[in-house]
Design an enzyme around this catalytic site. Structure first.
Site, mmCIF file in Angstrom:
data_model
loop_
_atom_site.group_PDB
_atom_site.id
_atom_site.type_symbol
_atom_site.label_atom_id
_atom_site.label_comp_id
_atom_site.label_asym_id
_atom_site.label_seq_id
_atom_site.Cartn_x
_atom_site.Cartn_y
_atom_site.Cartn_z
ATOM 1 N N ASN A 132 50.076 -17.622 -118.954
ATOM 2 C CA ASN A 132 49.751 -16.200 -119.086
ATOM 3 C C ASN A 132 48.380 -15.844 -118.538
ATOM 4 O OD1 ASN A 132 48.692 -13.750 -120.712
ATOM 5 N ND2 ASN A 132 50.887 -13.705 -121.109
ATOM 6 N N ASN A 166 47.962 -15.513 -125.532
ATOM 7 C CA ASN A 166 47.877 -14.607 -124.383
ATOM 8 C C ASN A 166 46.548 -14.758 -123.653
ATOM 9 O OD1 ASN A 166 47.744 -12.218 -122.710
ATOM 10 N ND2 ASN A 166 49.407 -11.359 -123.925
ATOM 11 N N ASP A 179 46.301 -8.675 -126.013
ATOM 12 C CA ASP A 179 46.625 -9.154 -124.669
ATOM 13 C C ASP A 179 45.460 -9.995 -124.152
ATOM 14 O OD1 ASP A 179 47.517 -9.023 -121.694
ATOM 15 O OD2 ASP A 179 49.132 -7.995 -122.752
#
Length: 310
Positions: free
Chosen positions: A127, A176, A232
């Protein structure tokens, strides 16, 4: 919490789920478009140029010690529109083969896979990634979110020449964003679904000092956001504060190294995914608003941490 701000400039619109911004000295920003499956360059005047089609799902981007771009490729996402905003959805891309770390040389145009596994364990969905000053990089593997089950996530460390990869922390839940403290003694990881930021104290590059039970992964729980807020990717400022894209709320949450939430900078998109710093004094924040497909820039009160390369 800060009120929603209109004090920003839209650099580009129409991007297809942008993430992983990298600020360049010429004022351009190179980023990934996950849905478009490209690495793209946004010029200072807003022109969008595709540098290369990667396939899969280019998710995170960083410049390495050799000047090449390193890509965390999740293998591909599925997308949907909810209330007018682009979002990912559960399920596996029809062309999915594996997750991988790739290297793209902008001078030669070569794109190659450096890693698609760690030992016997395949990479499922890399990611985000961040380089240290030793020439290695930390990256998260988010895993794949299917309709009825999902993978455990993990944190890894690897060398840029493709010669070594090790597991740093496992298991994590939807790992993430990843960032390093200014002294490179702590690596931070944000978890999307838990709204947590973990801190992993390091004895050296890729060598965590494990914390015992009840830690589920050897890390310190630095911060857990209240309510339903999903995290995120992140960047670290020069003071060591962690600036993390916060979904649903639609903001950048600024967290002190002590774990205190300092402020939230509200933005007009529930899918605020990534932030990086650039400009002459490193006080310009470049932020991806993935739900609306925009890259914005805005003045930031604190200088961003200067990354080792690029």
């Amino acid at each position: 919490m800060s009120p929603a701000t209109d004090d920003f400039t839209v650099m580009a619109s129409g991007l297809m789920f942008p993430e992983g911004p990298v600020a360049r000295d010429d004022g351009s920003v190179v980023l990934v478009e996950i849905q478009r499956e490209t690495i793209s360059r946004v010029t200072p005047d807003g022109d969008v140029q595709v540098l290369i089609e990667t396939g899969g799902g280019p998710n995170g981007l960083a410049v390495g010690p050799d000047g090449a771009y390193y890509i965390a490729n999740n293998g591909g996402f599925l997308f949907q529109t909810i209330a007018g905003y682009n979002r990912t959805r559960a399920g596996v891309h029809p062309g999915y083969t594996s997750g991988r770390i790739e290297r793209y040389d902008p001078d030669t145009g070569e794109l190659r896979t450096l890693y698609d596994r760690c030992g016997d364990a395949p990479l499922c969905g890399p990611n985000d990634l961040v380089f240290d000053s030793q020439g290695g990089f930390y990256f998260t593997d988010f895993g794949k979110n299917r309709k009825r089950d999902r993978d455990h996530a993990g944190l890894y460390y690897a060398l840029a020449d493709g010669s070594m990869i090790v597991e740093v922390a496992y298991p994590l839940t939807t790992a993430n964003g990843v960032g390093l403290s200014p002294d490179e003694q702590v690596v931070y990881v944000s978890e999307t679904e838990t709204g947590r930021v973990w801190a992993f104290d390091l004895d050296g590059p890729g060598r965590p000092r494990k914390h015992p039970y009840p830690s589920p992964n050897g890390g310190r729980l630095l911060c857990a956001l209240p309510g339903y807020q999903r995290l995120d990717s992140m960047a670290v400022d020069a003071h060591g504060n962690i600036c993390v894209g916060t979904l649903v709320t639609g903001c950048i949450t600024v967290i002190a190294p002590s774990g205190e939430i300092l402020r939230q900078v509200m933005l007009p998109d529930p899918m605020v995914t990534n932030i990086c710093f650039g400009g002459p004094d490193h006080r310009t924040a470049y932020i991806t608003l993935s739900g609306t497909g925009q890259l914005i820039s805005m003045a930031w009160p604190d200088a961003g941490l200067r990354l080792p390369y690029g």
